[in-house]
Design an enzyme around this catalytic site. Sequence first.
Site, PDB file in Angstrom:
ATOM      1  N   CYS A 133       6.889 -19.839 -45.086  1.00  0.00           N
ATOM      2  CA  CYS A 133       5.972 -20.212 -44.003  1.00  0.00           C
ATOM      3  C   CYS A 133       5.344 -18.912 -43.492  1.00  0.00           C
ATOM      4  CB  CYS A 133       6.791 -20.919 -42.932  1.00  0.00           C
ATOM      5  SG  CYS A 133       5.997 -21.114 -41.345  1.00  0.00           S
ATOM      6  N   HIS A 134       4.185 -19.025 -42.820  1.00  0.00           N
ATOM      7  CA  HIS A 134       3.508 -17.820 -42.327  1.00  0.00           C
ATOM      8  C   HIS A 134       4.388 -16.969 -41.417  1.00  0.00           C
ATOM      9  CE1 HIS A 134      -0.611 -19.368 -43.410  1.00  0.00           C
ATOM     10  NE2 HIS A 134      -0.530 -18.154 -43.912  1.00  0.00           N
ATOM     11  N   THR A 135       5.259 -17.645 -40.650  1.00  0.00           N
ATOM     12  CA  THR A 135       6.086 -16.896 -39.693  1.00  0.00           C
ATOM     13  C   THR A 135       6.988 -15.893 -40.416  1.00  0.00           C
ATOM     14  OG1 THR A 135       6.048 -18.891 -38.400  1.00  0.00           O
ATOM     15  CG2 THR A 135       7.576 -17.204 -37.675  1.00  0.00           C
ATOM     16  N   HIS A 154      13.160 -19.838 -43.146  1.00  0.00           N
ATOM     17  CA  HIS A 154      13.548 -20.824 -42.125  1.00  0.00           C
ATOM     18  C   HIS A 154      13.130 -22.245 -42.452  1.00  0.00           C
ATOM     19  CE1 HIS A 154       9.484 -19.673 -41.048  1.00  0.00           C
ATOM     20  NE2 HIS A 154       9.395 -20.786 -40.369  1.00  0.00           N
ATOM     21  N   GLU A 155      12.482 -22.469 -43.589  1.00  0.00           N
ATOM     22  CA  GLU A 155      12.211 -23.860 -43.993  1.00  0.00           C
ATOM     23  C   GLU A 155      13.113 -24.122 -45.187  1.00  0.00           C
ATOM     24  OE1 GLU A 155       7.488 -24.624 -42.972  1.00  0.00           O
ATOM     25  OE2 GLU A 155       8.176 -24.787 -45.027  1.00  0.00           O
ATOM     26  N   CYS A 175      21.096 -27.684 -28.282  1.00  0.00           N
ATOM     27  CA  CYS A 175      22.524 -27.553 -27.951  1.00  0.00           C
ATOM     28  C   CYS A 175      23.091 -28.879 -27.469  1.00  0.00           C
ATOM     29  CB  CYS A 175      22.742 -26.456 -26.911  1.00  0.00           C
ATOM     30  SG  CYS A 175      22.263 -26.935 -25.236  1.00  0.00           S
ATOM     31  N   CYS A 203      21.965 -28.513 -22.344  1.00  0.00           N
ATOM     32  CA  CYS A 203      21.158 -27.830 -21.319  1.00  0.00           C
ATOM     33  C   CYS A 203      20.172 -28.822 -20.671  1.00  0.00           C
ATOM     34  CB  CYS A 203      20.440 -26.636 -21.914  1.00  0.00           C
ATOM     35  SG  CYS A 203      19.095 -27.100 -23.016  1.00  0.00           S
ATOM     36  N   CYS A 207      17.642 -30.089 -23.246  1.00  0.00           N
ATOM     37  CA  CYS A 207      18.188 -31.056 -24.206  1.00  0.00           C
ATOM     38  C   CYS A 207      18.460 -32.393 -23.536  1.00  0.00           C
ATOM     39  CB  CYS A 207      19.463 -30.502 -24.849  1.00  0.00           C
ATOM     40  SG  CYS A 207      19.111 -29.178 -26.012  1.00  0.00           S
ATOM     41  N   CYS A 216      15.210 -26.120 -25.943  1.00  0.00           N
ATOM     42  CA  CYS A 216      16.608 -25.839 -25.607  1.00  0.00           C
ATOM     43  C   CYS A 216      16.785 -24.432 -25.015  1.00  0.00           C
ATOM     44  CB  CYS A 216      17.442 -25.984 -26.873  1.00  0.00           C
ATOM     45  SG  CYS A 216      19.160 -25.532 -26.674  1.00  0.00           S
ATOM     46  N   ARG A 224      16.662 -21.969 -28.264  1.00  0.00           N
ATOM     47  CA  ARG A 224      15.215 -21.889 -28.488  1.00  0.00           C
ATOM     48  C   ARG A 224      14.902 -20.682 -29.379  1.00  0.00           C
ATOM     49  NH1 ARG A 224      11.663 -21.432 -23.175  1.00  0.00           N
ATOM     50  NH2 ARG A 224      13.183 -23.035 -22.619  1.00  0.00           N
ATOM     51  N   CYS A 260       9.793 -26.877 -40.522  1.00  0.00           N
ATOM     52  CA  CYS A 260       8.951 -26.107 -39.591  1.00  0.00           C
ATOM     53  C   CYS A 260       7.524 -26.629 -39.515  1.00  0.00           C
ATOM     54  CB  CYS A 260       8.985 -24.627 -39.950  1.00  0.00           C
ATOM     55  SG  CYS A 260       7.859 -23.621 -38.962  1.00  0.00           S
ATOM     56  N   ARG A 285       2.284 -25.122 -49.675  1.00  0.00           N
ATOM     57  CA  ARG A 285       3.695 -24.771 -49.609  1.00  0.00           C
ATOM     58  C   ARG A 285       4.235 -24.479 -51.011  1.00  0.00           C
ATOM     59  NH1 ARG A 285       3.366 -23.292 -45.323  1.00  0.00           N
ATOM     60  NH2 ARG A 285       4.533 -23.871 -43.461  1.00  0.00           N
TER      61      ARG A 285
HETATM   62  P1  NAD Z   1      -3.057 -20.966 -41.668  1.00  0.00           P
HETATM   63  O1  NAD Z   1      -3.460 -19.545 -41.499  1.00  0.00           O
HETATM   64  O2  NAD Z   1      -2.625 -21.464 -42.986  1.00  0.00           O
HETATM   65  O3  NAD Z   1      -4.269 -21.886 -41.227  1.00  0.00           O
HETATM   66  C1  NAD Z   1      -5.130 -21.576 -40.181  1.00  0.00           C
HETATM   67  C2  NAD Z   1      -6.534 -22.103 -40.549  1.00  0.00           C
HETATM   68  O4  NAD Z   1      -7.360 -21.931 -39.382  1.00  0.00           O
HETATM   69  C3  NAD Z   1      -7.203 -21.339 -41.684  1.00  0.00           C
HETATM   70  O5  NAD Z   1      -7.669 -22.263 -42.664  1.00  0.00           O
HETATM   71  C4  NAD Z   1      -8.358 -20.611 -41.009  1.00  0.00           C
HETATM   72  O6  NAD Z   1      -9.499 -20.496 -41.863  1.00  0.00           O
HETATM   73  C5  NAD Z   1      -8.636 -21.517 -39.820  1.00  0.00           C
HETATM   74  N1  NAD Z   1      -9.316 -20.861 -38.699  1.00  0.00           N
HETATM   75  C6  NAD Z   1      -9.065 -19.618 -38.179  1.00  0.00           C
HETATM   76  N2  NAD Z   1      -9.892 -19.396 -37.131  1.00  0.00           N
HETATM   77  C7  NAD Z   1     -10.651 -20.493 -36.990  1.00  0.00           C
HETATM   78  C8  NAD Z   1     -11.703 -20.859 -36.088  1.00  0.00           C
HETATM   79  N3  NAD Z   1     -12.118 -20.045 -35.106  1.00  0.00           N
HETATM   80  N4  NAD Z   1     -12.265 -22.081 -36.234  1.00  0.00           N
HETATM   81  C9  NAD Z   1     -11.866 -22.927 -37.212  1.00  0.00           C
HETATM   82  N5  NAD Z   1     -10.899 -22.626 -38.113  1.00  0.00           N
HETATM   83  C10 NAD Z   1     -10.309 -21.429 -37.981  1.00  0.00           C
HETATM   84  O7  NAD Z   1      -1.952 -21.226 -40.529  1.00  0.00           O
HETATM   85  P2  NAD Z   1      -0.830 -22.368 -40.417  1.00  0.00           P
HETATM   86  O8  NAD Z   1       0.401 -21.954 -41.116  1.00  0.00           O
HETATM   87  O9  NAD Z   1      -1.438 -23.683 -40.742  1.00  0.00           O
HETATM   88  O10 NAD Z   1      -0.505 -22.282 -38.852  1.00  0.00           O
HETATM   89  C11 NAD Z   1      -1.491 -22.595 -37.893  1.00  0.00           C
HETATM   90  C12 NAD Z   1      -1.085 -22.087 -36.522  1.00  0.00           C
HETATM   91  O11 NAD Z   1       0.039 -22.818 -36.046  1.00  0.00           O
HETATM   92  C13 NAD Z   1      -0.654 -20.612 -36.488  1.00  0.00           C
HETATM   93  O12 NAD Z   1      -1.212 -20.002 -35.336  1.00  0.00           O
HETATM   94  C14 NAD Z   1       0.847 -20.705 -36.375  1.00  0.00           C
HETATM   95  O13 NAD Z   1       1.393 -19.549 -35.777  1.00  0.00           O
HETATM   96  C15 NAD Z   1       0.977 -21.911 -35.497  1.00  0.00           C
HETATM   97  N6  NAD Z   1       2.305 -22.564 -35.445  1.00  0.00           N
HETATM   98  C16 NAD Z   1       2.673 -23.068 -34.233  1.00  0.00           C
HETATM   99  C17 NAD Z   1       3.882 -23.718 -34.089  1.00  0.00           C
HETATM  100  C18 NAD Z   1       4.250 -24.327 -32.754  1.00  0.00           C
HETATM  101  O14 NAD Z   1       5.385 -24.800 -32.624  1.00  0.00           O
HETATM  102  N7  NAD Z   1       3.346 -24.395 -31.774  1.00  0.00           N
HETATM  103  C19 NAD Z   1       4.747 -23.834 -35.195  1.00  0.00           C
HETATM  104  C20 NAD Z   1       4.329 -23.329 -36.449  1.00  0.00           C
HETATM  105  C21 NAD Z   1       3.101 -22.701 -36.542  1.00  0.00           C
HETATM  106 ZN    ZN Z   2      19.855 -27.134 -25.191  1.00  0.00          ZN
END
Ligand code: NAD
Ligand code: ZN
Length: 441
Positions: free
Chosen positions: A109-111, A131-132, A161, A164, A167, A175, A179, A239, A434
């Site tokens: 994953c990107h993270t 993490h996935e 947990c 808390c 939860c 959590c 978290r 994730c 993926r």
């Molecule tokens: P990714 O980089 O694969 O996809 C992002 C897409 O957004 C790309 O296709 C990119 O071209 C497009 N983009 C960028 N700027 C843009 C704009 N201004 N207008 C339109 N499109 C635009 O990323 P991903 O893995 O799909 O993750 C997306 C986001 O979700 C990330 O910021 C990630 O950190 C976040 N995320 C959040 C949580 C959460 O719990 N809130 C969990 C996981 C990931």
């Molecule tokens: Zn908890």
Amino acid sequence: MNSMYMSLTNAPSKQASLTCKNISPLDSYFKRCQASKPQFTRIFFQVSKRKKLIVCQVNMSAQSTAGQVIRCKAAVAWEAGKPLVIEEVEVAPPQEMEVRLKILFTSLCHTDVYFWEAKGQTSLFPRIFGHEAGGIVESVGEGVTHLKPGDHVLPVFTGECGNCRHCKSKESNMCDLLRINTDRGVMLSDGKTRFSINGKPIYHFVGTSTFSEYTVAHVGSVAKINPAAPLDKVCILSCGISTGLGATLNVAKPTKGSTVAIFGLGAVGLAAAEGARIAGASRIIGVDLNPNRFEEAKKFGCTEFVNPKDHNKPVQEVLAEMTNGGVDRSVECTGNINAMISAFECVHDGWGVAVLVGVPNRDDAFKTHPVNFLNERTLKGTFFGNYKPRSDLPSVVEKYMNKELELEKFITQQVAFRDINKAFDYMLAGEGIRCIIRMDA
Ligand code: NAD
Ligand code: ZN
């Protein structure tokens, strides 16, 4: 057949001999058996001279590994941005309220990539990322009651947990105890790592560290799932896919026939689109700066596309024109602050709801005219799609099992564990959605 399956899974001895007249159901039982009992290492089939009787012999590993240090392979990140190295690591037994898991499949994953690159993030090395994943409980530590060896599980980067305020609240999945914490590289109970190489500690990542054949996690960060679910598919629910799906289904909640805009068509955005498809939205408008994403996104229910670069006015105005005043729901999955503002300003007044999923840059500030709120637009955000990891992930797995949720289309590549760096190359090149990493290969 059932009694045979029982006798196999419960066989206390090192060898079990069984008979059966038909090999094909037996074959599938053995596959299930081996999946749930990782200590079954070898299976032999023999056909007798009369070709009627099949004798099967199962060799189990010499002894249980519970309570012992396991030596296994792990992909270790020694330095920021440098290829991972497959090393033999020692994995200590799980301590109080911990479980040790045999990881069978993991995905990237990107993270993982952000923290491996460590540009601006806390730099903690050597570390085992990942993490996935999907795996099987190998052994459990003291106090663990709701998981047992053999359970099929998904480790999750954020936990539950169960005790808390969060939860206990129906409204929160954040959590207090478990978290996500990207800075911590040790276990909560004793501040130590469970991984080492010749005594040198190797840090954990978000409590999961799934780029290892065995890992140790807090029991609250492990969701027990249906053992019939194929782990090589449902592992991606740990994730990003659940995040996007839940952002739509749990937070935006579009009604049947509504119009939904998805900003960003990466894995998270495509999962958000999949959620809109499942909810029965009639128009799903994908918005992305990268037009290469559009063709793929059709598979996830997107019916129309907008590239903000193709227009000389703000994208929220383009969307308002396309939809007679604005979309019913929007889900932002880019991490870009301008896309977040557009995603809010493109929803219809009176009822529109926008949901932010993307993680912004540290110094970003969200700016919009307050009248947008007075005109009855709603802005929300979500963490992990509002799913409580332990309580809710099993039901997401069931959505896949009953064919409501399609996961196969998210899986674009597979690599053997020894080739894990290829998965990083694909992600850095923006190829695919993926990549599944098979731990047994
Ligand atoms: P990714 O980089 O694969 O996809 C992002 C897409 O957004 C790309 O296709 C990119 O071209 C497009 N983009 C960028 N700027 C843009 C704009 N201004 N207008 C339109 N499109 C635009 O990323 P991903 O893995 O799909 O993750 C997306 C986001 O979700 C990330 O910021 C990630 O950190 C976040 N995320 C959040 C949580 C959460 O719990 N809130 C969990 C996981 C990931
Ligand atoms: Zn908890």
